[in-house]
Design a protein around this motif. Structure first.
Motif, mmCIF file in Angstrom:
data_model
loop_
_atom_site.group_PDB
_atom_site.id
_atom_site.type_symbol
_atom_site.label_atom_id
_atom_site.label_comp_id
_atom_site.label_asym_id
_atom_site.label_seq_id
_atom_site.Cartn_x
_atom_site.Cartn_y
_atom_site.Cartn_z
ATOM 1 N N VAL A 30 0.841 -1.205 0.000
ATOM 2 C CA VAL A 30 0.000 0.000 0.000
ATOM 3 C C VAL A 30 0.874 1.251 0.000
ATOM 4 C CG1 VAL A 30 -1.704 1.323 1.314
ATOM 5 C CG2 VAL A 30 -1.948 -1.157 1.109
ATOM 6 N N ASP A 31 1.970 1.218 0.784
ATOM 7 C CA ASP A 31 2.871 2.366 0.820
ATOM 8 C C ASP A 31 3.548 2.591 -0.528
ATOM 9 O OD1 ASP A 31 4.454 4.446 2.275
ATOM 10 O OD2 ASP A 31 6.111 3.084 1.779
ATOM 11 N N ARG A 32 3.983 1.503 -1.166
ATOM 12 C CA ARG A 32 4.593 1.641 -2.495
ATOM 13 C C ARG A 32 3.586 2.201 -3.499
ATOM 14 N NH1 ARG A 32 7.487 -4.295 -2.909
ATOM 15 N NH2 ARG A 32 8.788 -4.104 -1.038
ATOM 16 N N TYR A 33 2.360 1.708 -3.427
ATOM 17 C CA TYR A 33 1.331 2.200 -4.346
ATOM 18 C C TYR A 33 1.102 3.694 -4.122
ATOM 19 C CZ TYR A 33 -2.986 2.383 -7.050
ATOM 20 O OH TYR A 33 -3.943 2.711 -7.993
ATOM 21 N N ASN A 34 1.036 4.100 -2.859
ATOM 22 C CA ASN A 34 0.804 5.512 -2.557
ATOM 23 C C ASN A 34 1.942 6.398 -3.042
ATOM 24 O OD1 ASN A 34 -1.707 6.237 -1.458
ATOM 25 N ND2 ASN A 34 -1.225 5.259 0.486
ATOM 26 N N ARG A 35 3.184 5.903 -2.932
ATOM 27 C CA ARG A 35 4.308 6.689 -3.445
ATOM 28 C C ARG A 35 4.181 6.869 -4.955
ATOM 29 N NH1 ARG A 35 7.744 3.392 -0.259
ATOM 30 N NH2 ARG A 35 8.682 2.491 -2.136
ATOM 31 N N ALA A 36 3.838 5.787 -5.648
ATOM 32 C CA ALA A 36 3.676 5.879 -7.096
ATOM 33 C C ALA A 36 2.483 6.755 -7.464
ATOM 34 C CB ALA A 36 3.503 4.475 -7.682
ATOM 35 N N LEU A 37 1.388 6.605 -6.729
ATOM 36 C CA LEU A 37 0.188 7.399 -7.002
ATOM 37 C C LEU A 37 0.463 8.891 -6.807
ATOM 38 C CD1 LEU A 37 -2.827 7.241 -7.709
ATOM 39 C CD2 LEU A 37 -3.310 7.030 -5.259
ATOM 40 N N GLU A 38 1.177 9.206 -5.745
ATOM 41 C CA GLU A 38 1.525 10.612 -5.505
ATOM 42 C C GLU A 38 2.492 11.112 -6.570
ATOM 43 O OE1 GLU A 38 2.566 13.417 -1.669
ATOM 44 O OE2 GLU A 38 3.257 11.335 -1.663
ATOM 45 N N HIS A 39 3.398 10.258 -6.988
ATOM 46 C CA HIS A 39 4.354 10.630 -8.031
ATOM 47 C C HIS A 39 3.638 10.967 -9.337
ATOM 48 C CE1 HIS A 39 8.027 10.456 -10.473
ATOM 49 N NE2 HIS A 39 7.403 9.603 -11.278
ATOM 50 N N LEU A 40 2.588 10.215 -9.664
ATOM 51 C CA LEU A 40 1.877 10.415 -10.929
ATOM 52 C C LEU A 40 0.798 11.483 -10.841
ATOM 53 C CD1 LEU A 40 1.375 6.710 -12.117
ATOM 54 C CD2 LEU A 40 2.978 8.382 -13.062
ATOM 55 N N THR A 41 0.058 11.499 -9.722
ATOM 56 C CA THR A 41 -1.145 12.335 -9.651
ATOM 57 C C THR A 41 -1.149 13.359 -8.525
ATOM 58 O OG1 THR A 41 -2.369 10.840 -8.166
ATOM 59 C CG2 THR A 41 -2.424 10.331 -10.523
ATOM 60 N N GLY A 42 -0.213 13.234 -7.586
ATOM 61 C CA GLY A 42 -0.224 14.141 -6.441
ATOM 62 C C GLY A 42 -1.243 13.762 -5.383
ATOM 63 N N ARG A 43 -1.825 12.567 -5.489
ATOM 64 C CA ARG A 43 -2.861 12.138 -4.550
ATOM 65 C C ARG A 43 -2.419 10.860 -3.854
ATOM 66 N NH1 ARG A 43 -8.177 12.337 -8.416
ATOM 67 N NH2 ARG A 43 -9.334 12.518 -6.459
ATOM 68 N N ARG A 44 -3.046 10.563 -2.721
ATOM 69 C CA ARG A 44 -2.799 9.332 -1.975
ATOM 70 C C ARG A 44 -4.140 8.750 -1.561
ATOM 71 N NH1 ARG A 44 2.559 8.890 -0.031
ATOM 72 N NH2 ARG A 44 1.890 7.495 1.651
ATOM 73 N N THR A 45 -4.182 7.439 -1.396
ATOM 74 C CA THR A 45 -5.405 6.793 -0.935
ATOM 75 C C THR A 45 -5.329 6.538 0.564
ATOM 76 O OG1 THR A 45 -6.812 4.840 -1.148
ATOM 77 C CG2 THR A 45 -4.464 4.501 -1.483
ATOM 78 N N ALA A 46 -6.492 6.603 1.206
ATOM 79 C CA ALA A 46 -6.568 6.295 2.631
ATOM 80 C C ALA A 46 -6.941 4.834 2.862
ATOM 81 C CB ALA A 46 -7.595 7.203 3.308
#
Length: 480
Positions: free
Chosen positions: A23-39
């Motif tokens: 989940v942490d890796r996904y959030n880093r990638a998501l923030e890298h691409l979109t500037g957003r994170r999931t809860a």
């Protein structure tokens, strides 16, 4: 839709993301691409890393696909290559992503052991505000790296190693040596364990797009054309330089598909059990007729369907009667019926000819003959789900049970029996080569109706099929 989900017919093979590390890796990638994170602390992802749960959380199904083009992706595991691609806007996206994973599987396995890989399917078109912009999508470049830029760092380290080895007195360049040490601390020894992802380029070719209501663009065919659910936007765009047919233009579509050697009659398809295929199509048409008349479907068997056909009598659909006539001609060896594009059964009698556009043509045929719910599910899931949502409960139950029992148990065999062997996937341009999934040898290829050979097709076979298509319907009767 719960029934489809429970039977693995919807959201099947999605990859679960449950561990805090993933989940942490996904959030880093998501923030890298979109500037957003999931809860969310657990969710599922598709081939591209899109999660329907996160789409609901963000109230944005396009959070990885802004503007519906240049799709972004997040890879946490190479097992994503077996997952479906949800919210597909272009049919090119899935084979490109799957091909990228397969071509770089060893490197991706090593990289995703430590970090997520994020990237984009770049095609140089950033908006599709008018249909002619679709024609500018000619090549798709896959650009990817980890969130910590392992690939870029490894590439820079390799360049500096080459420079260190080739330039005299490079050993005395303290800045170069210090940079190499810093990069190596992040990438490891790239001379023994290379970390690289090929920058792969794919030829887009002909494709389907969800834009403008859905359209099939055969702009790389010998006689370019398009089939659109709504042809009005294409007709209003002066940048479209070829014919665009609405799905109601059956005769024009039939002629153009035949002129481009894109279709073949099921009755003459090599290696196909035409009678079994036609019977199943007839069953689906009967189910639709029964559901329309609100008859009780219950646990319908083929025997029940024959009884239903007798009950309907004069009310039997024309598509059913046309296929029944064709079935009698095939099994009895007598004269074949006259079935042309003006007949409701016409597109049910065809399948795509072998070639690189086989899947695209079968997808179009599924939309033109939508009562064949098996082909609709296999070839055009987006349209299948939209139609399924409008059906009665008994019809939903029958179709879901049939697909779970007859298709899910042998997907590859069913596709081979219906459509023939998988087409070659070598790309004519760029460094990438897409390879098909391993298939059984032609002499042992199995389908729902047993094993049968799939012989090679020569020029004479294709000319014979074109002649048959040209003589069906308003162009003359066909006799065996």
């Amino acid at each position: 839709m719960r029934r489809l989900i429970d039977k693995g017919l919807m959201f099947g093979n999605l990859v679960p993301v449950t561990s805090p590390a993933l989940v942490d890796r996904y959030n880093r990638a998501l923030e890298h691409l979109t500037g957003r994170r999931t809860a969310l602390t657990d969710f599922h992802i598709d081939l591209s890393g899109y999660s329907p749960e996160i789409g609901d959380e963000f109230e944005d199904e396009l959070y990885l696909n802004p503007n519906g083009c240049n799709r972004q992706f997040i890879l946490l595991s190479t097992s994503q290559k077996r997952a479906p691609l949800l919210n597909m806007d272009f049919t090119t996206s899935r084979p490109v992503l799957k091909g990228f994973i397969e071509e770089n599987e060893s490197a991706l396995f090593a990289l995703t052991a430590q970090d997520a890989v994020a990237g984009e399917l770049s095609n140089s078109v950033f908006d599709v505000s008018r249909p002619s912009r679709l024609l500018d999508i000619r090549r798709i470049t896959v650009e990817a790296d980890t969130t910590r830029a392992h690939v870029a760092d490894a590439r820079r380290l390799q360049e500096r190693i080459d420079r260190f080895r080739s330039q005299p007195m490079a050993w005395a360049d303290e800045a170069l040596v210090a940079e190499m040490i810093a990069l190596a601390s992040r990438t490891g020894d790239v001379t023994r364990n290379p970390v690289t992802l090929d920058r792969m380029v794919y030829d887009a070719g002909n494709f389907w797009t969800a834009h403008f209501g859905g359209a099939y663009l055969f702009h790389h065919s010998p006689a370019p054309f398009a089939i659109a659910a709504d042809p009005a936007p294409f007709a209003a765009d002066p940048g479209i330089g070829f014919a665009v047919f609405g799905t109601d233009r059956a005769e024009a579509i039939a002629r153009t598909l035949a002129e481009n050697d894109l279709i073949e009659p099921i009755a003459r398809a090599r290696g196909a059990d035409a009678a079994a295929i036609l019977r199943q199509k007839m069953d689906f048409i009967l189910i639709d007729a029964a559901a329309t008349l609100e008859l009780d479907l219950g646990q319908v068997t083929r025997r029940d369907l024959r009884g239903l056909a007798r009950r309907l009598g004069p009310a039997l659909p024309d598509a059913f009667l046309g296929l029944a006539d064709l079935l009698r001609g095939i099994e009895g060896g007598g004269p074949m019926p006259r079935i042309g594009p003006d007949h409701p059964a016409y597109f049910y009698t065809l399948r795509a000819a072998p070639g690189p556009d086989r899947d695209l043509v079968n997808m179009a045929l599924a939309e033109l003959a939508p009562l064949d719910v098996r082909q609709l599910f296999i070839c055009h899931k987006e349209l299948f789900y939209r139609r399924y949502a409008t059906w009665s409960e008994p019809r939903r139950s029958y179709v879901a049970d049939f697909l779970a029992a007859e298709y899910q148990v042998d997907k590859a065999g069913a596709r081979a029996a219906l459509f023939g062997p998988e087409p070659g996937m070598d790309t004519p341009e760029g460094p990438a080569t897409r390879r098909p999934d391993p298939q059984p040898a032609p002499e042992t290829r199995a389908g729902p109706w047993g094993r049968r050979p799939a012989p090679r097709r020569g020029r004479e076979d294709k000319e014979e099929d074109r002649d048959l298509i040209a003589r069906v319907g308003p162009w003359g009767a066909v006799r065996r």
